[in-house]
Design a protein around this motif. Structure first.
Motif, PDB file in Angstrom:
ATOM      1  N   VAL A  66       0.848  -1.204   0.000  1.00  0.00           N
ATOM      2  CA  VAL A  66       0.000   0.000   0.000  1.00  0.00           C
ATOM      3  C   VAL A  66       0.880   1.249   0.000  1.00  0.00           C
ATOM      4  N   SER A  67       1.921   1.250   0.809  1.00  0.00           N
ATOM      5  CA  SER A  67       2.823   2.400   0.854  1.00  0.00           C
ATOM      6  C   SER A  67       3.494   2.643  -0.491  1.00  0.00           C
ATOM      7  N   GLN A  68       3.913   1.574  -1.159  1.00  0.00           N
ATOM      8  CA  GLN A  68       4.538   1.728  -2.481  1.00  0.00           C
ATOM      9  C   GLN A  68       3.550   2.296  -3.495  1.00  0.00           C
ATOM     10  N   HIS A  69       2.331   1.773  -3.486  1.00  0.00           N
ATOM     11  CA  HIS A  69       1.315   2.281  -4.409  1.00  0.00           C
ATOM     12  C   HIS A  69       1.013   3.750  -4.138  1.00  0.00           C
ATOM     13  N   LEU A  70       0.887   4.109  -2.880  1.00  0.00           N
ATOM     14  CA  LEU A  70       0.621   5.510  -2.536  1.00  0.00           C
ATOM     15  C   LEU A  70       1.775   6.407  -2.971  1.00  0.00           C
ATOM     16  N   GLY A  71       3.003   5.922  -2.825  1.00  0.00           N
ATOM     17  CA  GLY A  71       4.166   6.686  -3.269  1.00  0.00           C
ATOM     18  C   GLY A  71       4.128   6.942  -4.766  1.00  0.00           C
TER      19      GLY A  71
END
Length: 119
Positions: A66-71
């Motif tokens: 999720v953090s990678q996608h948000l980034g």
């Protein structure tokens, strides 16, 4: 009367084309939305701001993913991030992006359900 009489000439059409950098930016935005997880994230953010923990729980996807996608969404200019203490809170960047996500999912709904399109 000939069909060519009602058609704009190539110069008129060319002048109405969006600039190359505008097309590149739009292509990148659409590329980011072509991933199912990112589109789901965007749908949740259309409804309002959320922190990473809430998004992870709602999606059932690992926190690092999720953090990678948000980034990626943030780099593409589709989401904003602000800090609330130690928490990062994400939201959709502006009305155009909000409408883009809403419209594409509504269009998909029409396609899936067979409901007639409307103007």
């Amino acid at each position: 009367m000939y069909a060519r009489d009602n058609v704009a000439d190539a110069n008129d059409l060319q002048q109405r084309l969006p600039a190359d950098n505008q097309v590149e930016a739009a292509t990148e935005m659409l590329r980011m939305l072509s991933d199912g997880t990112r589109l789901r994230l965007m749908w949740m953010l259309v409804e309002g701001e959320h922190n990473v923990t809430a998004l992870v729980t709602a999606l059932g996807v690992a926190r690092p993913a999720v953090s990678q996608h948000l980034g990626k969404l943030r780099l593409a200019g589709l989401v904003t991030m602000r800090r609330e203490g130690r928490r990062a809170v994400y939201g959709v960047r502006g009305g155009h992006v909000r409408r883009l996500v809403t419209e594409v999912l509504h269009a998909a709904s029409h396609r899936v359900t067979g409901l007639p399109e409307h103007d």
